[in-house]
Design an enzyme around this catalytic site. Structure first.
Site, PDB file in Angstrom:
ATOM      1  N   TYR A  49     -10.686 -44.073   8.047  1.00  0.00           N
ATOM      2  CA  TYR A  49     -11.458 -44.760   6.918  1.00  0.00           C
ATOM      3  C   TYR A  49     -11.512 -46.253   7.193  1.00  0.00           C
ATOM      4  O   TYR A  49     -12.049 -46.868   6.286  1.00  0.00           O
ATOM      5  CB  TYR A  49     -10.697 -44.476   5.631  1.00  0.00           C
ATOM      6  CG  TYR A  49     -10.499 -43.061   5.477  1.00  0.00           C
ATOM      7  CD1 TYR A  49     -11.757 -42.171   5.485  1.00  0.00           C
ATOM      8  CD2 TYR A  49      -9.341 -42.555   5.270  1.00  0.00           C
ATOM      9  CE1 TYR A  49     -11.627 -40.639   5.109  1.00  0.00           C
ATOM     10  CE2 TYR A  49      -9.144 -41.139   4.766  1.00  0.00           C
ATOM     11  CZ  TYR A  49     -10.213 -40.345   4.956  1.00  0.00           C
ATOM     12  OH  TYR A  49     -10.032 -38.858   4.810  1.00  0.00           O
ATOM     13  N   SER A 154      10.387 -70.559   1.022  1.00  0.00           N
ATOM     14  CA  SER A 154       9.357 -69.735   1.477  1.00  0.00           C
ATOM     15  C   SER A 154       8.496 -69.220   0.315  1.00  0.00           C
ATOM     16  O   SER A 154       7.319 -68.871   0.429  1.00  0.00           O
ATOM     17  CB  SER A 154       9.984 -68.533   2.015  1.00  0.00           C
ATOM     18  OG  SER A 154      10.711 -69.249   3.049  1.00  0.00           O
ATOM     19  N   HIS A 202     -12.528 -28.524 -25.009  1.00  0.00           N
ATOM     20  CA  HIS A 202     -11.431 -27.692 -24.439  1.00  0.00           C
ATOM     21  C   HIS A 202     -12.371 -26.686 -23.309  1.00  0.00           C
ATOM     22  O   HIS A 202     -11.416 -25.353 -23.325  1.00  0.00           O
ATOM     23  CB  HIS A 202     -10.933 -27.052 -25.666  1.00  0.00           C
ATOM     24  CG  HIS A 202     -10.286 -27.813 -26.694  1.00  0.00           C
ATOM     25  ND1 HIS A 202      -9.139 -28.414 -26.753  1.00  0.00           N
ATOM     26  CD2 HIS A 202     -10.857 -28.363 -27.698  1.00  0.00           C
ATOM     27  CE1 HIS A 202      -8.869 -29.103 -27.674  1.00  0.00           C
ATOM     28  NE2 HIS A 202      -9.999 -29.084 -28.456  1.00  0.00           N
ATOM     29  N   SER A 326     -18.881 -25.764   5.045  1.00  0.00           N
ATOM     30  CA  SER A 326     -17.858 -24.792   5.500  1.00  0.00           C
ATOM     31  C   SER A 326     -17.977 -24.676   6.649  1.00  0.00           C
ATOM     32  O   SER A 326     -19.035 -24.499   7.182  1.00  0.00           O
ATOM     33  CB  SER A 326     -17.817 -23.592   4.410  1.00  0.00           C
ATOM     34  OG  SER A 326     -17.044 -22.614   4.970  1.00  0.00           O
ATOM     35  N   ASN A 334     -19.967 -28.718  -0.394  1.00  0.00           N
ATOM     36  CA  ASN A 334     -18.687 -28.974  -0.854  1.00  0.00           C
ATOM     37  C   ASN A 334     -18.881 -30.344  -1.635  1.00  0.00           C
ATOM     38  O   ASN A 334     -19.378 -31.080  -1.142  1.00  0.00           O
ATOM     39  CB  ASN A 334     -17.508 -28.663   0.055  1.00  0.00           C
ATOM     40  CG  ASN A 334     -17.292 -27.525   0.275  1.00  0.00           C
ATOM     41  OD1 ASN A 334     -17.852 -26.476  -0.164  1.00  0.00           O
ATOM     42  ND2 ASN A 334     -16.684 -26.967   1.616  1.00  0.00           N
ATOM     43  N   ASN A 340     -12.510 -36.142  -2.439  1.00  0.00           N
ATOM     44  CA  ASN A 340     -11.643 -37.403  -1.793  1.00  0.00           C
ATOM     45  C   ASN A 340     -11.310 -38.471  -2.767  1.00  0.00           C
ATOM     46  O   ASN A 340     -10.357 -39.061  -2.319  1.00  0.00           O
ATOM     47  CB  ASN A 340     -12.705 -37.667  -0.522  1.00  0.00           C
ATOM     48  CG  ASN A 340     -12.020 -38.957   0.480  1.00  0.00           C
ATOM     49  OD1 ASN A 340     -11.465 -39.876  -0.032  1.00  0.00           O
ATOM     50  ND2 ASN A 340     -12.068 -38.321   1.700  1.00  0.00           N
ATOM     51  N   SER A 371       9.492 -58.512  -0.929  1.00  0.00           N
ATOM     52  CA  SER A 371       8.883 -58.778   0.212  1.00  0.00           C
ATOM     53  C   SER A 371       8.185 -57.539   0.921  1.00  0.00           C
ATOM     54  O   SER A 371       6.960 -57.509   1.202  1.00  0.00           O
ATOM     55  CB  SER A 371       9.844 -59.273   1.352  1.00  0.00           C
ATOM     56  OG  SER A 371       9.335 -59.516   2.687  1.00  0.00           O
ATOM     57  N   ARG A 375       3.973 -56.246   0.800  1.00  0.00           N
ATOM     58  CA  ARG A 375       3.230 -55.679   1.963  1.00  0.00           C
ATOM     59  C   ARG A 375       2.408 -54.598   2.043  1.00  0.00           C
ATOM     60  O   ARG A 375       1.580 -54.228   2.773  1.00  0.00           O
ATOM     61  CB  ARG A 375       4.157 -55.561   3.321  1.00  0.00           C
ATOM     62  CG  ARG A 375       4.453 -57.150   3.919  1.00  0.00           C
ATOM     63  CD  ARG A 375       5.366 -56.955   5.150  1.00  0.00           C
ATOM     64  NE  ARG A 375       5.244 -58.127   5.861  1.00  0.00           N
ATOM     65  CZ  ARG A 375       6.134 -59.566   5.626  1.00  0.00           C
ATOM     66  NH1 ARG A 375       6.965 -59.306   4.601  1.00  0.00           N
ATOM     67  NH2 ARG A 375       5.800 -60.503   6.268  1.00  0.00           N
TER      68      ARG A 375
END
Length: 490
Positions: A49, A154, A202, A326, A334, A340, A371, A375
Protein backbone atom coordinates in the site's frame (compact mmCIF):
# COMPACT_ATOMS: atom_id res chain seq x y z
CA UNK A 1 -2.58 -54.64 15.29
CA UNK A 2 -4.97 -53.67 18.07
CA UNK A 3 -2.58 -54.30 21.01
CA UNK A 4 0.09 -52.22 19.26
CA UNK A 5 -2.31 -49.32 18.69
CA UNK A 6 -3.48 -49.51 22.29
CA UNK A 7 0.09 -49.41 23.53
CA UNK A 8 0.76 -46.34 21.45
CA UNK A 9 -2.21 -44.48 22.84
CA UNK A 10 -1.16 -45.28 26.43
CA UNK A 11 2.40 -44.02 25.97
CA UNK A 12 3.17 -40.89 28.05
CA UNK A 13 3.51 -37.74 25.95
CA UNK A 14 6.96 -36.13 26.10
CA UNK A 15 7.33 -32.59 27.44
CA UNK A 16 6.93 -29.85 24.86
CA UNK A 17 9.91 -29.04 22.72
CA UNK A 18 10.24 -26.85 19.65
CA UNK A 19 9.10 -28.79 16.56
CA UNK A 20 11.76 -30.05 14.20
CA UNK A 21 11.62 -28.97 10.59
CA UNK A 22 9.36 -31.35 8.76
CA UNK A 23 10.95 -32.99 5.78
CA UNK A 24 8.95 -32.45 2.59
CA UNK A 25 6.95 -35.44 1.38
CA UNK A 26 8.22 -35.11 -2.15
CA UNK A 27 11.02 -32.90 -3.40
CA UNK A 28 11.91 -29.47 -2.07
CA UNK A 29 13.74 -28.74 1.17
CA UNK A 30 12.87 -28.20 4.85
CA UNK A 31 11.41 -24.79 5.64
CA UNK A 32 14.41 -23.84 7.74
CA UNK A 33 16.71 -24.21 4.75
CA UNK A 34 14.73 -21.93 2.45
CA UNK A 35 16.91 -19.07 1.18
CA UNK A 36 16.06 -15.62 2.61
CA UNK A 37 14.00 -13.32 0.45
CA UNK A 38 15.48 -10.08 -0.86
CA UNK A 39 15.06 -7.18 1.55
CA UNK A 40 11.30 -6.81 1.97
CA UNK A 41 9.09 -4.47 4.03
CA UNK A 42 7.38 -6.20 6.93
CA UNK A 43 4.48 -3.76 7.05
CA UNK A 44 2.00 -3.69 4.13
CA UNK A 45 2.00 0.10 4.48
CA UNK A 46 5.59 0.12 3.22
CA UNK A 47 4.92 -2.63 0.69
CA UNK A 48 1.59 -3.33 -0.95
CA UNK A 49 0.00 0.00 0.00
CA UNK A 50 3.00 2.30 -0.23
CA UNK A 51 1.57 4.32 -3.12
CA UNK A 52 -1.55 5.21 -1.12
CA UNK A 53 0.21 6.26 2.10
CA UNK A 54 3.71 7.30 1.03
CA UNK A 55 3.01 10.99 1.59
CA UNK A 56 3.04 10.42 5.34
CA UNK A 57 6.63 9.17 5.23
CA UNK A 58 7.90 12.70 4.61
CA UNK A 59 6.80 13.54 8.14
CA UNK A 60 6.11 10.44 10.25
CA UNK A 61 8.99 8.18 9.25
CA UNK A 62 12.21 8.00 11.27
CA UNK A 63 13.90 10.11 8.62
CA UNK A 64 11.06 12.62 8.74
CA UNK A 65 11.42 12.87 12.50
CA UNK A 66 15.19 13.35 12.24
CA UNK A 67 14.79 16.06 9.62
CA UNK A 68 12.46 17.89 11.99
CA UNK A 69 14.97 17.46 14.82
CA UNK A 70 17.66 19.06 12.67
CA UNK A 71 15.23 21.89 11.91
CA UNK A 72 14.54 22.48 15.60
CA UNK A 73 18.25 22.46 16.47
CA UNK A 74 19.14 24.83 13.61
CA UNK A 75 16.34 27.27 14.32
CA UNK A 76 17.31 27.33 18.01
CA UNK A 77 20.86 28.28 17.00
CA UNK A 78 19.51 31.08 14.82
CA UNK A 79 17.13 32.27 17.55
CA UNK A 80 19.95 32.44 20.11
CA UNK A 81 22.36 34.29 17.85
CA UNK A 82 19.59 36.69 16.78
CA UNK A 83 19.42 37.64 20.48
CA UNK A 84 23.20 37.98 20.61
CA UNK A 85 23.42 35.80 23.71
CA UNK A 86 26.81 35.48 25.41
CA UNK A 87 28.40 38.05 23.15
CA UNK A 88 27.48 36.40 19.84
CA UNK A 89 26.34 38.36 16.82
CA UNK A 90 23.36 37.69 14.59
CA UNK A 91 24.23 35.49 11.65
CA UNK A 92 24.19 36.94 8.16
CA UNK A 93 21.26 36.08 5.93
CA UNK A 94 23.61 33.96 3.84
CA UNK A 95 24.78 31.97 6.87
CA UNK A 96 21.18 31.47 8.00
CA UNK A 97 20.27 30.09 4.60
CA UNK A 98 23.28 27.76 4.64
CA UNK A 99 22.23 26.52 8.08
CA UNK A 100 18.62 26.05 7.02
CA UNK A 101 19.80 24.02 4.06
CA UNK A 102 20.79 21.35 6.61
CA UNK A 103 17.13 20.40 7.00
CA UNK A 104 15.74 21.70 3.72
CA UNK A 105 18.19 19.52 1.78
CA UNK A 106 18.10 16.67 4.29
CA UNK A 107 18.51 13.43 2.36
CA UNK A 108 20.15 10.03 2.13
CA UNK A 109 23.59 11.29 3.13
CA UNK A 110 22.21 12.66 6.40
CA UNK A 111 20.10 9.55 6.99
CA UNK A 112 23.18 7.34 6.62
CA UNK A 113 25.36 9.66 8.74
CA UNK A 114 22.83 9.60 11.58
CA UNK A 115 22.46 5.82 11.42
CA UNK A 116 26.22 5.37 11.74
CA UNK A 117 26.49 7.90 14.57
CA UNK A 118 23.54 6.48 16.51
CA UNK A 119 25.14 3.03 16.32
CA UNK A 120 27.91 4.56 18.46
CA UNK A 121 25.99 7.00 20.67
CA UNK A 122 22.99 4.71 21.24
CA UNK A 123 21.04 7.97 21.46
CA UNK A 124 19.05 9.33 18.52
CA UNK A 125 18.82 12.98 19.57
CA UNK A 126 22.52 13.12 20.50
CA UNK A 127 23.32 11.83 17.02
CA UNK A 128 21.35 14.75 15.57
CA UNK A 129 23.28 17.20 17.75
CA UNK A 130 26.57 15.74 16.47
CA UNK A 131 25.32 16.04 12.89
CA UNK A 132 24.60 19.73 13.34
CA UNK A 133 27.98 20.30 14.99
CA UNK A 134 29.71 18.46 12.15
CA UNK A 135 27.98 20.60 9.54
CA UNK A 136 28.75 23.80 11.49
CA UNK A 137 32.42 22.95 11.24
CA UNK A 138 32.10 22.34 7.52
CA UNK A 139 30.40 25.72 7.15
CA UNK A 140 33.09 27.51 9.11
CA UNK A 141 30.69 28.33 11.96
CA UNK A 142 32.62 26.59 14.74
CA UNK A 143 32.37 29.70 16.91
CA UNK A 144 28.73 29.00 17.67
CA UNK A 145 29.05 25.22 17.95
CA UNK A 146 28.51 25.25 21.73
CA UNK A 147 25.10 26.83 21.21
CA UNK A 148 23.98 23.62 19.49
CA UNK A 149 21.40 21.94 21.75
CA UNK A 150 22.03 24.73 24.29
CA UNK A 151 20.27 24.12 27.63
CA UNK A 152 18.07 21.51 25.93
CA UNK A 153 16.97 18.11 27.03
CA UNK A 154 16.12 15.60 24.32
CA UNK A 155 12.44 16.12 24.94
CA UNK A 156 12.70 19.81 24.09
CA UNK A 157 13.85 18.74 20.64
CA UNK A 158 11.49 15.79 20.40
CA UNK A 159 8.33 17.59 21.55
CA UNK A 160 8.86 20.33 18.99
CA UNK A 161 9.76 17.81 16.29
CA UNK A 162 6.68 15.66 16.90
CA UNK A 163 4.46 18.74 17.01
CA UNK A 164 5.87 19.86 13.66
CA UNK A 165 5.69 16.48 11.94
CA UNK A 166 2.24 15.53 13.20
CA UNK A 167 0.85 18.96 12.36
CA UNK A 168 2.27 18.78 8.85
CA UNK A 169 1.01 15.22 8.35
CA UNK A 170 -2.48 16.13 9.53
CA UNK A 171 -2.78 19.38 7.61
CA UNK A 172 -0.84 18.40 4.51
CA UNK A 173 -1.87 14.77 4.00
CA UNK A 174 -4.59 13.40 6.28
CA UNK A 175 -7.09 16.28 6.29
CA UNK A 176 -7.01 16.67 2.49
CA UNK A 177 -7.79 12.95 2.19
CA UNK A 178 -10.69 13.32 4.62
CA UNK A 179 -11.88 16.39 2.72
CA UNK A 180 -11.95 14.42 -0.52
CA UNK A 181 -14.30 11.89 1.05
CA UNK A 182 -16.52 14.63 2.49
CA UNK A 183 -16.61 16.42 -0.87
CA UNK A 184 -17.64 13.20 -2.63
CA UNK A 185 -20.35 12.58 -0.05
CA UNK A 186 -21.67 16.11 -0.58
CA UNK A 187 -21.74 15.55 -4.35
CA UNK A 188 -23.61 12.27 -3.96
CA UNK A 189 -26.00 13.80 -1.42
CA UNK A 190 -26.87 16.54 -3.90
CA UNK A 191 -27.16 14.13 -6.81
CA UNK A 192 -29.44 11.74 -4.93
CA UNK A 193 -31.30 14.29 -2.79
CA UNK A 194 -34.65 13.28 -4.31
CA UNK A 195 -33.98 9.53 -4.56
CA UNK A 196 -36.65 8.13 -2.22
CA UNK A 197 -35.61 4.94 -0.46
CA UNK A 198 -37.00 2.61 2.14
CA UNK A 199 -35.33 3.16 5.49
CA UNK A 200 -34.45 0.10 7.53
CA UNK A 201 -34.38 0.85 11.23
CA UNK A 202 -33.27 -2.31 13.06
CA UNK A 203 -32.95 -3.78 9.55
CA UNK A 204 -36.74 -3.64 9.12
CA UNK A 205 -38.81 -1.56 6.67
CA UNK A 206 -39.33 1.92 8.14
CA UNK A 207 -40.36 5.45 7.24
CA UNK A 208 -38.78 6.32 3.87
CA UNK A 209 -35.94 8.79 3.44
CA UNK A 210 -33.80 9.68 0.42
CA UNK A 211 -30.38 8.32 -0.37
CA UNK A 212 -29.11 11.87 -0.59
CA UNK A 213 -30.25 12.70 2.92
CA UNK A 214 -28.67 9.56 4.35
CA UNK A 215 -25.32 10.39 2.71
CA UNK A 216 -25.64 14.01 3.84
CA UNK A 217 -25.86 12.74 7.43
CA UNK A 218 -22.37 11.24 7.08
CA UNK A 219 -20.99 14.41 5.47
CA UNK A 220 -22.44 16.50 8.30
CA UNK A 221 -21.03 14.21 11.00
CA UNK A 222 -17.59 14.17 9.42
CA UNK A 223 -17.50 17.94 8.93
CA UNK A 224 -18.26 18.45 12.61
CA UNK A 225 -15.39 16.22 13.75
CA UNK A 226 -13.14 17.62 11.04
CA UNK A 227 -13.59 21.08 12.54
CA UNK A 228 -12.32 19.81 15.88
CA UNK A 229 -9.31 18.15 14.25
CA UNK A 230 -8.52 21.27 12.23
CA UNK A 231 -8.60 23.32 15.45
CA UNK A 232 -6.11 21.04 17.21
CA UNK A 233 -3.24 22.45 19.23
CA UNK A 234 0.27 21.13 18.56
CA UNK A 235 2.15 21.76 21.78
CA UNK A 236 5.87 21.73 22.49
CA UNK A 237 7.94 22.49 25.57
CA UNK A 238 11.38 24.09 25.60
CA UNK A 239 12.18 24.38 29.29
CA UNK A 240 15.06 22.03 30.00
CA UNK A 241 15.66 18.86 31.95
CA UNK A 242 12.64 19.01 34.27
CA UNK A 243 10.72 21.96 32.87
CA UNK A 244 12.24 24.59 35.19
CA UNK A 245 14.69 26.49 32.93
CA UNK A 246 17.34 25.80 35.58
CA UNK A 247 20.29 25.45 33.18
CA UNK A 248 19.19 28.52 31.23
CA UNK A 249 19.16 30.68 34.34
CA UNK A 250 22.45 29.25 35.53
CA UNK A 251 24.01 30.37 32.24
CA UNK A 252 22.41 33.85 32.28
CA UNK A 253 19.95 34.80 35.04
CA UNK A 254 19.15 38.14 33.40
CA UNK A 255 17.46 36.67 30.31
CA UNK A 256 13.70 36.07 30.34
CA UNK A 257 14.14 32.50 29.15
CA UNK A 258 10.44 31.68 29.41
CA UNK A 259 9.65 34.47 26.95
CA UNK A 260 12.53 33.43 24.70
CA UNK A 261 11.29 29.84 24.61
CA UNK A 262 7.69 30.83 23.91
CA UNK A 263 8.70 33.16 21.11
CA UNK A 264 10.93 30.50 19.60
CA UNK A 265 8.34 27.69 19.68
CA UNK A 266 5.51 29.89 18.40
CA UNK A 267 7.87 31.10 15.66
CA UNK A 268 8.03 27.52 14.42
CA UNK A 269 4.25 27.64 13.89
CA UNK A 270 3.35 25.40 16.82
CA UNK A 271 1.96 26.03 20.30
CA UNK A 272 3.89 26.50 23.54
CA UNK A 273 3.34 24.50 26.72
CA UNK A 274 4.86 26.45 29.66
CA UNK A 275 4.22 23.97 32.46
CA UNK A 276 5.64 20.47 32.05
CA UNK A 277 7.95 17.84 33.51
CA UNK A 278 10.91 16.71 31.42
CA UNK A 279 8.43 15.84 28.71
CA UNK A 280 5.61 17.72 27.07
CA UNK A 281 2.60 15.97 28.56
CA UNK A 282 1.15 14.75 25.23
CA UNK A 283 -2.41 15.78 26.12
CA UNK A 284 -2.74 17.49 22.74
CA UNK A 285 -1.85 14.20 21.08
CA UNK A 286 -4.45 12.34 23.13
CA UNK A 287 -7.09 14.87 22.09
CA UNK A 288 -6.09 14.72 18.42
CA UNK A 289 -5.98 10.92 18.26
CA UNK A 290 -9.33 10.62 20.02
CA UNK A 291 -10.88 13.00 17.46
CA UNK A 292 -9.28 11.03 14.62
CA UNK A 293 -10.59 7.80 16.12
CA UNK A 294 -14.05 9.39 16.31
CA UNK A 295 -13.80 10.33 12.63
CA UNK A 296 -12.69 6.78 11.93
CA UNK A 297 -15.76 5.42 13.68
CA UNK A 298 -18.02 7.54 11.47
CA UNK A 299 -16.11 6.43 8.37
CA UNK A 300 -16.45 2.81 9.50
CA UNK A 301 -20.20 3.33 9.82
CA UNK A 302 -20.21 4.78 6.29
CA UNK A 303 -18.30 1.78 4.93
CA UNK A 304 -20.67 -0.75 6.49
CA UNK A 305 -23.77 1.15 5.36
CA UNK A 306 -22.59 1.46 1.76
CA UNK A 307 -21.64 -2.23 1.83
CA UNK A 308 -25.17 -3.04 3.00
CA UNK A 309 -26.79 -0.81 0.36
CA UNK A 310 -24.73 -2.64 -2.27
CA UNK A 311 -25.89 -5.96 -0.82
CA UNK A 312 -29.52 -4.79 -1.07
CA UNK A 313 -28.97 -3.74 -4.66
CA UNK A 314 -29.47 -0.04 -3.94
CA UNK A 315 -26.04 0.67 -5.37
CA UNK A 316 -24.54 -1.12 -8.35
CA UNK A 317 -20.77 -1.34 -8.61
CA UNK A 318 -19.22 -0.03 -11.80
CA UNK A 319 -17.09 -2.76 -13.41
CA UNK A 320 -13.40 -2.03 -13.89
CA UNK A 321 -11.95 -3.37 -17.12
CA UNK A 322 -9.66 -6.32 -16.47
CA UNK A 323 -10.50 -6.56 -12.76
CA UNK A 324 -11.49 -9.86 -11.14
CA UNK A 325 -14.11 -10.04 -8.41
CA UNK A 326 -13.85 -13.70 -7.52
CA UNK A 327 -11.22 -16.25 -8.43
CA UNK A 328 -13.95 -18.79 -9.24
CA UNK A 329 -17.22 -16.87 -9.81
CA UNK A 330 -16.85 -14.66 -12.88
CA UNK A 331 -20.04 -12.68 -12.30
CA UNK A 332 -18.96 -11.14 -9.01
CA UNK A 333 -17.91 -7.56 -8.28
CA UNK A 334 -16.96 -7.58 -4.63
CA UNK A 335 -17.24 -4.39 -2.51
CA UNK A 336 -13.57 -4.67 -1.59
CA UNK A 337 -12.97 -0.93 -1.24
CA UNK A 338 -15.44 -0.70 1.60
CA UNK A 339 -14.27 -3.92 3.21
CA UNK A 340 -10.66 -2.79 3.01
CA UNK A 341 -11.61 0.57 4.51
CA UNK A 342 -13.51 -1.15 7.31
CA UNK A 343 -10.55 -3.33 8.28
CA UNK A 344 -8.00 -0.51 8.11
CA UNK A 345 -10.19 1.76 10.22
CA UNK A 346 -10.37 -0.95 12.86
CA UNK A 347 -6.57 -1.30 12.89
CA UNK A 348 -6.09 2.46 12.95
CA UNK A 349 -8.69 2.92 15.67
CA UNK A 350 -6.99 0.34 17.87
CA UNK A 351 -3.60 1.99 17.40
CA UNK A 352 -4.95 5.49 18.02
CA UNK A 353 -6.64 4.25 21.18
CA UNK A 354 -3.39 2.65 22.31
CA UNK A 355 -1.50 5.90 21.63
CA UNK A 356 -4.02 7.85 23.68
CA UNK A 357 -3.95 5.39 26.56
CA UNK A 358 -0.16 5.23 26.71
CA UNK A 359 0.80 8.85 26.05
CA UNK A 360 -1.47 10.31 28.72
CA UNK A 361 0.77 8.86 31.46
CA UNK A 362 4.44 9.29 32.35
CA UNK A 363 5.98 8.15 35.62
CA UNK A 364 7.20 11.00 37.80
CA UNK A 365 9.11 13.48 35.65
CA UNK A 366 9.85 11.10 32.76
CA UNK A 367 9.75 7.53 31.55
CA UNK A 368 10.52 6.19 28.10
CA UNK A 369 7.27 4.45 27.18
CA UNK A 370 6.28 7.37 24.97
CA UNK A 371 9.39 6.96 22.79
CA UNK A 372 8.39 3.61 21.32
CA UNK A 373 4.72 4.55 21.31
CA UNK A 374 5.20 7.73 19.29
CA UNK A 375 7.19 5.86 16.66
CA UNK A 376 3.91 4.16 15.74
CA UNK A 377 2.04 7.39 15.02
CA UNK A 378 2.80 6.92 11.34
CA UNK A 379 1.39 3.39 11.39
CA UNK A 380 -1.88 4.59 12.92
CA UNK A 381 -2.11 7.45 10.44
CA UNK A 382 -1.16 5.15 7.57
CA UNK A 383 -4.01 2.69 8.11
CA UNK A 384 -6.44 5.60 8.48
CA UNK A 385 -5.16 7.23 5.28
CA UNK A 386 -5.41 3.91 3.45
CA UNK A 387 -9.03 3.62 4.56
CA UNK A 388 -9.77 7.14 3.29
CA UNK A 389 -8.18 6.28 -0.05
CA UNK A 390 -10.32 3.16 -0.36
CA UNK A 391 -13.50 4.98 0.61
CA UNK A 392 -12.86 7.71 -1.95
CA UNK A 393 -12.24 5.16 -4.67
CA UNK A 394 -15.21 3.07 -3.61
CA UNK A 395 -17.59 6.03 -3.67
CA UNK A 396 -16.35 6.85 -7.17
CA UNK A 397 -17.23 3.34 -8.38
CA UNK A 398 -20.90 3.00 -7.36
CA UNK A 399 -24.06 3.93 -9.21
CA UNK A 400 -27.47 4.36 -7.60
CA UNK A 401 -30.13 1.90 -8.81
CA UNK A 402 -33.22 4.08 -8.58
CA UNK A 403 -35.41 1.33 -10.01
CA UNK A 404 -34.45 -0.97 -7.13
CA UNK A 405 -35.26 1.76 -4.60
CA UNK A 406 -38.65 2.36 -6.24
CA UNK A 407 -39.49 -1.34 -6.33
CA UNK A 408 -38.54 -1.76 -2.70
CA UNK A 409 -40.83 1.10 -1.69
CA UNK A 410 -43.70 -0.28 -3.76
CA UNK A 411 -43.50 -3.58 -1.88
CA UNK A 412 -43.72 -1.92 1.55
CA UNK A 413 -46.87 0.19 1.71
CA UNK A 414 -47.26 -0.72 5.37
CA UNK A 415 -44.69 1.96 6.22
CA UNK A 416 -47.53 4.47 5.73
CA UNK A 417 -49.12 3.18 8.94
CA UNK A 418 -47.16 5.81 10.83
CA UNK A 419 -48.59 8.59 8.68
CA UNK A 420 -52.17 7.28 8.95
CA UNK A 421 -52.19 6.90 12.74
CA UNK A 422 -50.56 10.31 13.17
CA UNK A 423 -53.17 11.98 10.97
CA UNK A 424 -55.96 10.24 12.92
CA UNK A 425 -54.50 11.59 16.18
CA UNK A 426 -54.49 15.10 14.76
CA UNK A 427 -58.10 14.68 13.63
CA UNK A 428 -59.15 13.47 17.09
CA UNK A 429 -57.54 16.53 18.69
CA UNK A 430 -59.24 18.78 16.14
CA UNK A 431 -62.63 17.24 16.97
CA UNK A 432 -63.13 15.65 13.58
CA UNK A 433 -62.78 12.05 14.77
CA UNK A 434 -63.79 9.89 17.76
CA UNK A 435 -61.44 7.01 17.00
CA UNK A 436 -59.78 5.63 20.13
CA UNK A 437 -56.17 4.38 20.17
CA UNK A 438 -55.22 5.03 16.52
CA UNK A 439 -51.84 3.35 17.07
CA UNK A 440 -53.46 0.04 18.04
CA UNK A 441 -55.82 0.30 15.10
CA UNK A 442 -52.92 0.52 12.62
CA UNK A 443 -50.91 -2.04 14.52
CA UNK A 444 -53.67 -4.59 14.06
CA UNK A 445 -53.82 -3.78 10.35
CA UNK A 446 -50.12 -3.85 9.48
CA UNK A 447 -47.90 -5.54 12.06
CA UNK A 448 -46.30 -8.75 10.89
CA UNK A 449 -47.70 -8.83 7.38
CA UNK A 450 -47.63 -6.88 4.14
CA UNK A 451 -50.39 -4.44 3.20
CA UNK A 452 -50.68 -3.17 -0.36
CA UNK A 453 -51.91 0.08 -1.85
CA UNK A 454 -55.43 -1.22 -2.40
CA UNK A 455 -55.89 -2.44 1.18
CA UNK A 456 -54.61 0.82 2.63
CA UNK A 457 -56.85 2.87 0.34
CA UNK A 458 -59.88 0.80 1.40
CA UNK A 459 -58.92 1.23 5.05
CA UNK A 460 -58.50 5.02 4.72
CA UNK A 461 -61.83 5.39 2.89
CA UNK A 462 -63.63 3.93 5.92
CA UNK A 463 -61.88 6.13 8.49
CA UNK A 464 -63.83 8.66 10.51
CA UNK A 465 -61.68 11.69 9.70
CA UNK A 466 -62.11 14.98 7.87
CA UNK A 467 -62.27 14.90 4.07
CA UNK A 468 -59.14 17.00 3.57
CA UNK A 469 -57.11 14.65 5.77
CA UNK A 470 -58.59 11.63 4.01
CA UNK A 471 -57.63 12.99 0.58
CA UNK A 472 -54.05 13.69 1.77
CA UNK A 473 -53.71 10.10 2.95
CA UNK A 474 -55.22 8.66 -0.24
CA UNK A 475 -52.73 10.63 -2.31
CA UNK A 476 -49.77 9.50 -0.20
CA UNK A 477 -47.34 6.84 -1.47
CA UNK A 478 -44.22 5.39 0.16
CA UNK A 479 -42.07 7.24 -2.38
CA UNK A 480 -43.71 10.55 -1.47
CA UNK A 481 -43.54 9.98 2.29
CA UNK A 482 -40.08 11.53 2.74
CA UNK A 483 -40.83 14.69 4.71
CA UNK A 484 -38.09 17.29 4.15
CA UNK A 485 -35.41 14.72 3.33
CA UNK A 486 -34.69 16.29 -0.05
CA UNK A 487 -34.21 19.74 1.48
CA UNK A 488 -32.00 18.34 4.19
CA UNK A 489 -29.80 16.66 1.61
CA UNK A 490 -29.36 19.88 -0.30
Amino acid sequence: MRPLLAARTRRARPPYSAPRSAAPRSGGSPLTSLPPLPDQPLSPLDGRYRAAVGGLADFLSEAGLNRARVEVEVEWLIALTDRAVFGTSPLSDADKERLRALYRDFGQAEIDWLAAKEAVTRHDVKAVEYLVRDRLAALGLDAIAELTHFACTSEDINSASYALTVKRAVEGVWLPALDSVITKLRELAEEHADAAMLSRTHGQPATPSTMGKELAVFAWRLERVRGRIAASEYLAKFSGATGTWSAHLAADPDVDWQAVSREYIEGLGIDFNPLTTQIESHDWQVELYDHMRHAGGILHNLATDIWTYISLGYFAQIPVAGATGSSTMPHKINPIRFENAEANLEISGSLLHSLSQTLVTSRMQRDLTDSTTQRNIGVAFGHSLLALDNLRRGLDAISLSRDVLADDLDHNWEVLAEAIQTVIRAEVVAGRSTITDPYALLKDLTRGHRVGAAELAEFVEKLEIGDAAKQRLLALTPAAYIGVAEQLAR
